[in-house]
Motif scaffolding. Structure first.
Motif, PDB file in Angstrom:
ATOM      1  N   SER A 180      39.712  28.017  32.182  1.00  0.00           N
ATOM      2  CA  SER A 180      39.082  29.171  32.387  1.00  0.00           C
ATOM      3  C   SER A 180      39.460  30.510  32.053  1.00  0.00           C
ATOM      4  CB  SER A 180      38.468  29.355  33.937  1.00  0.00           C
ATOM      5  OG  SER A 180      39.590  29.206  34.523  1.00  0.00           O
ATOM      6  N   GLU A 181      40.777  30.549  31.943  1.00  0.00           N
ATOM      7  CA  GLU A 181      41.587  31.666  31.545  1.00  0.00           C
ATOM      8  C   GLU A 181      40.911  32.542  30.373  1.00  0.00           C
ATOM      9  OE1 GLU A 181      45.790  31.415  30.293  1.00  0.00           O
ATOM     10  OE2 GLU A 181      46.115  32.387  32.253  1.00  0.00           O
ATOM     11  N   ARG A 182      40.665  31.459  29.426  1.00  0.00           N
ATOM     12  CA  ARG A 182      40.134  32.246  27.973  1.00  0.00           C
ATOM     13  C   ARG A 182      38.724  33.016  28.405  1.00  0.00           C
ATOM     14  NH1 ARG A 182      40.226  26.438  26.571  1.00  0.00           N
ATOM     15  NH2 ARG A 182      42.530  26.186  25.989  1.00  0.00           N
ATOM     16  N   GLU A 183      37.993  32.705  29.578  1.00  0.00           N
ATOM     17  CA  GLU A 183      36.828  33.318  29.827  1.00  0.00           C
ATOM     18  C   GLU A 183      37.230  34.522  30.715  1.00  0.00           C
ATOM     19  OE1 GLU A 183      34.599  30.195  31.892  1.00  0.00           O
ATOM     20  OE2 GLU A 183      34.511  29.047  30.098  1.00  0.00           O
ATOM     21  N   GLY A 184      38.441  34.747  31.243  1.00  0.00           N
ATOM     22  CA  GLY A 184      38.883  35.657  32.101  1.00  0.00           C
ATOM     23  C   GLY A 184      38.812  35.333  33.653  1.00  0.00           C
ATOM     24  N   PRO A 185      38.997  36.236  34.190  1.00  0.00           N
ATOM     25  CA  PRO A 185      39.213  36.086  35.990  1.00  0.00           C
ATOM     26  C   PRO A 185      37.632  36.246  36.294  1.00  0.00           C
ATOM     27  CG  PRO A 185      40.245  38.078  35.615  1.00  0.00           C
ATOM     28  CD  PRO A 185      39.989  37.492  33.992  1.00  0.00           C
ATOM     29  N   PHE A 186      37.351  35.490  37.479  1.00  0.00           N
ATOM     30  CA  PHE A 186      36.047  35.896  37.909  1.00  0.00           C
ATOM     31  C   PHE A 186      36.210  36.236  39.515  1.00  0.00           C
ATOM     32  CE2 PHE A 186      37.702  31.425  38.460  1.00  0.00           C
ATOM     33  CZ  PHE A 186      37.227  31.148  39.715  1.00  0.00           C
ATOM     34  N   GLU A 187      35.134  36.900  39.920  1.00  0.00           N
ATOM     35  CA  GLU A 187      35.172  37.336  41.251  1.00  0.00           C
ATOM     36  C   GLU A 187      34.776  36.113  42.272  1.00  0.00           C
ATOM     37  OE1 GLU A 187      33.031  40.975  44.044  1.00  0.00           O
ATOM     38  OE2 GLU A 187      33.525  41.060  41.589  1.00  0.00           O
ATOM     39  N   ILE A 188      35.822  35.870  43.115  1.00  0.00           N
ATOM     40  CA  ILE A 188      35.333  35.100  44.165  1.00  0.00           C
ATOM     41  C   ILE A 188      34.682  35.471  45.357  1.00  0.00           C
ATOM     42  CG2 ILE A 188      36.596  33.551  46.022  1.00  0.00           C
ATOM     43  CD1 ILE A 188      37.290  32.948  42.988  1.00  0.00           C
ATOM     44  N   GLU A 189      35.084  36.349  45.803  1.00  0.00           N
ATOM     45  CA  GLU A 189      33.936  37.314  47.029  1.00  0.00           C
ATOM     46  C   GLU A 189      34.671  38.569  47.024  1.00  0.00           C
ATOM     47  OE1 GLU A 189      36.305  36.301  51.179  1.00  0.00           O
ATOM     48  OE2 GLU A 189      35.157  34.572  50.185  1.00  0.00           O
ATOM     49  N   GLU A 190      33.979  39.391  47.737  1.00  0.00           N
ATOM     50  CA  GLU A 190      34.536  40.900  47.835  1.00  0.00           C
ATOM     51  C   GLU A 190      35.870  40.962  48.154  1.00  0.00           C
ATOM     52  OE1 GLU A 190      33.204  44.869  50.251  1.00  0.00           O
ATOM     53  OE2 GLU A 190      31.444  43.374  49.792  1.00  0.00           O
ATOM     54  N   GLY A 191      36.402  41.598  47.305  1.00  0.00           N
ATOM     55  CA  GLY A 191      38.043  41.947  47.309  1.00  0.00           C
ATOM     56  C   GLY A 191      38.806  40.893  46.822  1.00  0.00           C
ATOM     57  N   HIS A 192      38.420  39.748  46.559  1.00  0.00           N
ATOM     58  CA  HIS A 192      39.183  38.638  45.939  1.00  0.00           C
ATOM     59  C   HIS A 192      39.071  38.317  44.659  1.00  0.00           C
ATOM     60  CE1 HIS A 192      40.736  37.547  49.909  1.00  0.00           C
ATOM     61  NE2 HIS A 192      39.426  37.498  50.500  1.00  0.00           N
ATOM     62  N   ILE A 193      40.008  38.507  43.672  1.00  0.00           N
ATOM     63  CA  ILE A 193      39.905  38.303  42.281  1.00  0.00           C
ATOM     64  C   ILE A 193      40.851  37.201  41.940  1.00  0.00           C
ATOM     65  CG2 ILE A 193      39.909  39.210  39.831  1.00  0.00           C
ATOM     66  CD1 ILE A 193      37.840  40.203  41.298  1.00  0.00           C
ATOM     67  N   GLY A 194      40.566  35.919  41.430  1.00  0.00           N
ATOM     68  CA  GLY A 194      41.295  35.219  41.073  1.00  0.00           C
ATOM     69  C   GLY A 194      40.751  34.070  40.263  1.00  0.00           C
ATOM     70  N   ARG A 195      41.694  33.071  39.773  1.00  0.00           N
ATOM     71  CA  ARG A 195      41.113  32.232  38.818  1.00  0.00           C
ATOM     72  C   ARG A 195      40.591  30.942  39.212  1.00  0.00           C
ATOM     73  NH1 ARG A 195      44.606  35.372  36.185  1.00  0.00           N
ATOM     74  NH2 ARG A 195      44.317  35.944  34.035  1.00  0.00           N
ATOM     75  N   VAL A 196      41.307  30.413  40.516  1.00  0.00           N
ATOM     76  CA  VAL A 196      40.875  29.271  41.070  1.00  0.00           C
ATOM     77  C   VAL A 196      40.871  29.465  42.378  1.00  0.00           C
ATOM     78  CG1 VAL A 196      41.489  26.662  41.149  1.00  0.00           C
ATOM     79  CG2 VAL A 196      42.211  27.861  39.291  1.00  0.00           C
ATOM     80  N   PHE A 197      39.858  28.960  42.963  1.00  0.00           N
ATOM     81  CA  PHE A 197      39.325  29.105  44.418  1.00  0.00           C
ATOM     82  C   PHE A 197      38.741  27.790  44.901  1.00  0.00           C
ATOM     83  CE2 PHE A 197      36.481  30.307  47.765  1.00  0.00           C
ATOM     84  CZ  PHE A 197      37.224  30.920  48.475  1.00  0.00           C
ATOM     85  N   THR A 198      38.946  27.117  45.802  1.00  0.00           N
ATOM     86  CA  THR A 198      38.757  25.900  46.302  1.00  0.00           C
ATOM     87  C   THR A 198      38.490  25.962  48.074  1.00  0.00           C
ATOM     88  OG1 THR A 198      39.744  24.810  44.393  1.00  0.00           O
ATOM     89  CG2 THR A 198      39.158  23.441  46.305  1.00  0.00           C
ATOM     90  N   ILE A 199      37.491  25.436  48.762  1.00  0.00           N
ATOM     91  CA  ILE A 199      37.467  25.094  49.978  1.00  0.00           C
ATOM     92  C   ILE A 199      37.848  23.697  50.215  1.00  0.00           C
ATOM     93  CG2 ILE A 199      35.800  25.090  51.856  1.00  0.00           C
ATOM     94  CD1 ILE A 199      34.276  26.991  50.525  1.00  0.00           C
ATOM     95  N   ILE A 200      38.949  23.466  51.230  1.00  0.00           N
ATOM     96  CA  ILE A 200      39.416  22.239  51.499  1.00  0.00           C
ATOM     97  C   ILE A 200      39.435  22.009  52.982  1.00  0.00           C
ATOM     98  CG2 ILE A 200      41.562  23.136  51.615  1.00  0.00           C
ATOM     99  CD1 ILE A 200      42.367  20.426  50.208  1.00  0.00           C
TER     100      ILE A 200
END
Length: 194
Positions: A53-73
């Motif tokens: 996904s890095e090739r596509e650039g960072p994506f917005e997770i939720e307001e105020g949180h920018i990151g590359r990987v986000f998972t609920i556990i």
């Protein structure tokens, strides 16, 4: 012992990568250090996804949180923080002693492991073991499992129930059939007729 570099743990992937795990219990986010991929197969897989996904650039997770990987556990955030500290500490020990005496490295890892589980209550060890299972961290899974076995070894069933704060089930309670509620009984009867 931490794994040798794998493709997912290459310096290219680890550099600047970020994985955020959100606890489904308290909705708090724990940021995992990329060094955790040397211990956790789950983190390793997520960082491999980051490389893609890095090739596509960072994506917005939720307001105020920018990151590359986000998972609920399904692990509490305080347990996730302890797991993160475990992984990073083992990584640091491995890096500090990797090129030296192998016996010294093993002694340092063993010393850390003993201190990590020392004086932790059984309930906390079970939660750590569950997190280790979900995050696929073999070293932590083995460590917590062995400590739990040591704590319960030689105890009677009643003592184990008391230690784990579980109700004491008598043989009569197990043998006595439970009575279904009328609506459940009707549903069960309908299912049997069809």
């Amino acid at each position: 012992m931490p794994r040798k570099s794998k493709k997912a743990c290459s310096s290219k992937v680890v550099e600047g990568a970020m994985i955020r795990l959100m606890s489904s219990y308290d909705k708090k986010i724990v940021r995992f250090d990329p060094a955790c991929c040397f211990e956790s197969e789950y983190i390793q897989r997520k960082l491999a996804e980051t490389e893609i996904s890095e090739r596509e650039g960072p994506f917005e997770i939720e307001e105020g949180h920018i990151g590359r990987v986000f998972t609920i556990i399904d692990v509490r955030s305080n347990i996730l923080s302890m797991v993160k500290d475990f992984c990073v500490s083992r990584f640091n020990i491995f890096n500090a002693h990797a090129h030296g005496d192998r016996h010294l490295l093993l002694d340092k890892l063993l010393d850390f492991s003993v201190k990590f589980v020392h004086k932790k209550p059984l309930v906390l060890l079970v939660l750590l073991m569950d997190a280790a299972y979900k995050l696929r961290i073999g070293s932590l899974l083995n460590l917590t499992r062995n400590r739990i076995v040591d704590m319960l070894r030689g105890k009677s069933a009643e003592e184990i129930l008391k230690t784990m704060n579980l109700p004491d089930f008598t043989h009569e309670a197990w043998e006595k059939p439970s009575r279904m509620t009328p609506s459940l009984e009707a549903w069960h009867h309908e299912r049997m007729i069809c």
